[in-house]
Design a protein around this motif. Structure first.
Motif, PDB file in Angstrom:
ATOM      1  N   LEU A 211      38.235  36.556  37.996  1.00  0.00           N
ATOM      2  CA  LEU A 211      38.564  37.071  39.518  1.00  0.00           C
ATOM      3  C   LEU A 211      37.585  38.482  39.879  1.00  0.00           C
ATOM      4  O   LEU A 211      36.719  38.501  40.824  1.00  0.00           O
ATOM      5  CB  LEU A 211      39.911  37.370  39.846  1.00  0.00           C
ATOM      6  N   LEU A 215      34.560  38.615  42.505  1.00  0.00           N
ATOM      7  CA  LEU A 215      34.667  39.869  43.662  1.00  0.00           C
ATOM      8  C   LEU A 215      33.470  40.782  43.585  1.00  0.00           C
ATOM      9  O   LEU A 215      33.054  40.919  44.724  1.00  0.00           O
ATOM     10  CB  LEU A 215      36.017  40.795  43.363  1.00  0.00           C
ATOM     11  N   LEU A 229      43.604  45.218  40.260  1.00  0.00           N
ATOM     12  CA  LEU A 229      43.251  44.062  39.537  1.00  0.00           C
ATOM     13  C   LEU A 229      43.022  44.648  38.107  1.00  0.00           C
ATOM     14  O   LEU A 229      43.386  43.981  37.082  1.00  0.00           O
ATOM     15  CB  LEU A 229      42.176  43.627  40.090  1.00  0.00           C
TER      16      LEU A 229
END
Length: 478
Positions: A211, A215, A229
């Motif tokens: 992820l 991003l 994150l």
């Protein structure tokens, strides 16, 4: 017939390109400040742990637990420093490595061969020295990786303290060595010091990293997205059984470090510029504060040379590092038919190789991981790391001081900027505009000196023709 091409032999440790020199100077400036703070933290830790009135408070603070137990993060302060704060250090190391691979010296296989081979030899030989010492002395082989690491911040702090004007090529060599060294230290930690794996947590960490990458590739910006994150990925990596610092280097390697058209700096360079001061000025010194506090006495230091484990660490740092890096550099030059830069001698390479024997931060970390179940041995190995680093620093100081006059001349030549355009003259010698600027500058100075000479001559001539009445007291010409 065409004339045969004359091949110029490749030079090792030659002058850096201007962009590389600028990057290295900025990076080393921050690391040097961080290294001084690291030295201060290490000295503070030793005093705090060895002054009887303060020893108990050091133990209390180091072993004070905090964090959410439900998430498996009820850790001691020392544990938070080693697993949490050092993740920031390895994050910066990951960015450095990525930048070197895509925009720095490591992107060119021929240029990369020297620091990579030197770093590998500088890790393999200390490990071999440790193994031989412990096989012959009947010690434990668990600490073989302890003397393999180089602490760039500590090494630069030594340079700052002794005041040597080390040429930029040698500083860059030391920095690149440390970057490659950090990469292999990370691999050693991941492969050899991984406990039982929790595959659910590991899968979550991998998903978080994917992820993170998506991003980044999607152009999403904002620290409020990436910092939470990153914390989740770090926590999952910690609970997976793999050392949590691996999360830091993985995220660092994912950042884009090449520049697009119109960019002055890549995202990786911008983030490194922001995070490096946090790593060098806070994370690493705090780790040192809670890792370097070992009891040191005359008897304990003497024991370092009698126990095979601790003797292996000292010999690995002092002897293994110097011989490994010097030998790797010499062999690379020998087999690639390259020659050393005309400005340097092999004695300079050996001095820098000795300086690389300062293995503080990562060596302390690996020492903790290698002897997790034996706190006494952990403390003894930490004392050996401190002593070995001190001996290596002292040896390097003597060797560098012997050559410091030459280094100062090289440094002054590198820094000279007579036309005051912000670019060192040594990088403009092939530019006609540079020589025209210098000609105009010298012509202006020559005209000014002619004017002054004429004024002085006129003044002297005027004094010589003063009439006799000017000297009434003596009735003779002035």
């Amino acid at each position: 017939m065409t004339a045969p091409r004359s091949s110029t032999p490749r030079k090792v440790l030659d002058r850096l390109s201007l962009p590389e020199r600028t990057y290295v100077a900025d990076a080393l400036r921050t690391e040097t400040v961080g290294g001084v703070l690291l030295l201060a933290a290490a000295v503070t830790a030793l005093l705090w742990a060895n002054i009887p009135a303060l020893h108990d408070s050091y133990e209390s603070v180091s072993h004070f637990h905090l964090g959410p137990a439900a998430l498996g993060l009820d850790l001691s302060v020392a544990h938070w420093a080693a697993d949490g704060l050092l993740a920031i250090f390895f994050f910066v190391a990951g960015i450095e490595l990525k930048r070197e691979l895509v925009a720095g010296d490591l992107r060119d296989p021929k240029a990369a061969a020297l620091p990579v081979v030197a770093a590998l030899c500088g890790m393999a030989v200390p490990a071999l020295v440790y193994v031989v010492t412990n096989v012959t002395g009947g010690g434990s082989l668990a600490g073989w990786a302890v003397p393999t690491a180089t602490d760039i911040a500590f090494a630069l702090a030594v340079l700052a303290v002794i005041g040597t004007s080390l040429p930029s090529a040698l500083r860059a060599f030391l920095l690149t060595l440390a970057v490659v060294d950090d990469l292999f230290a990370i691999l050693i930690i991941a492969v050899f010091f991984t406990a039982d794996l929790n595959f659910a947590a590991l899968g979550g960490a991998v998903a978080g990293l994917v992820l993170f990458w998506l991003l980044l590739r999607g152009g999403v910006r904002g620290w409020y997205v990436y910092v939470p994150l990153a914390l989740v990925v770090w926590a999952l990596m910690y609970n997976s059984g793999i050392h949590a610092t691996i999360a830091g280097v993985a995220m660092g390697l994912m950042l884009r470090c090449h520049r697009h058209e119109g960019e002055d700096h890549s995202p990786g360079e911008r983030i490194e510029h922001l995070v490096r001061p946090l790593s060098a000025g806070l994370a690493v010194p705090l780790f040192a504060l809670f890792s370097a506090g070992v009891a040191v006495s005359g008897g304990a230091l003497a024991d370092v040379f009698t126990s095979p484990e601790t003797l292996g660490v000292v010999l690995g740092l002092v002897v293994g590092k110097a011989l490994g890096i010097f030998g790797g550099t010499w062999l690379t030059a020998r087999f690639t038919r390259a020659s050393l830069s005309d400005d340097l001698a092999w004695a300079d390479v050996f001095a820098v190789a000795s300086l690389a024997g300062i293995g503080f931060t990562v060596s302390l970390l690996i020492g903790e991981l290698a002897f997790t179940d034996d706190q006494t041995m952990t403390n003894e190995v930490k004392a050996a790391v401190l002593l070995g680093s001190l001996i290596a620093a002292t040896l390097a100081t003597v060797l560098l001081k012997l050559r410091n006059a030459k280094y100062r001349r090289l440094w002054e030549e590198e820094e000279r900027d007579e036309d005051a355009d912000g670019i060192p003259d040594i990088y403009e010698e092939d530019d006609p505009a540079y020589h025209l600027r210098l000609a105009a500058l010298y012509e202006g100075k020559a005209a000014e000196h002619r004017r002054i000479a004429q004024e002085k001559a006129a003044a002297r001539h005027g004094l010589a023709e003063v009439p006799g009445g000017a000297g009434e007291d003596h009735h003779r010409p002035a």
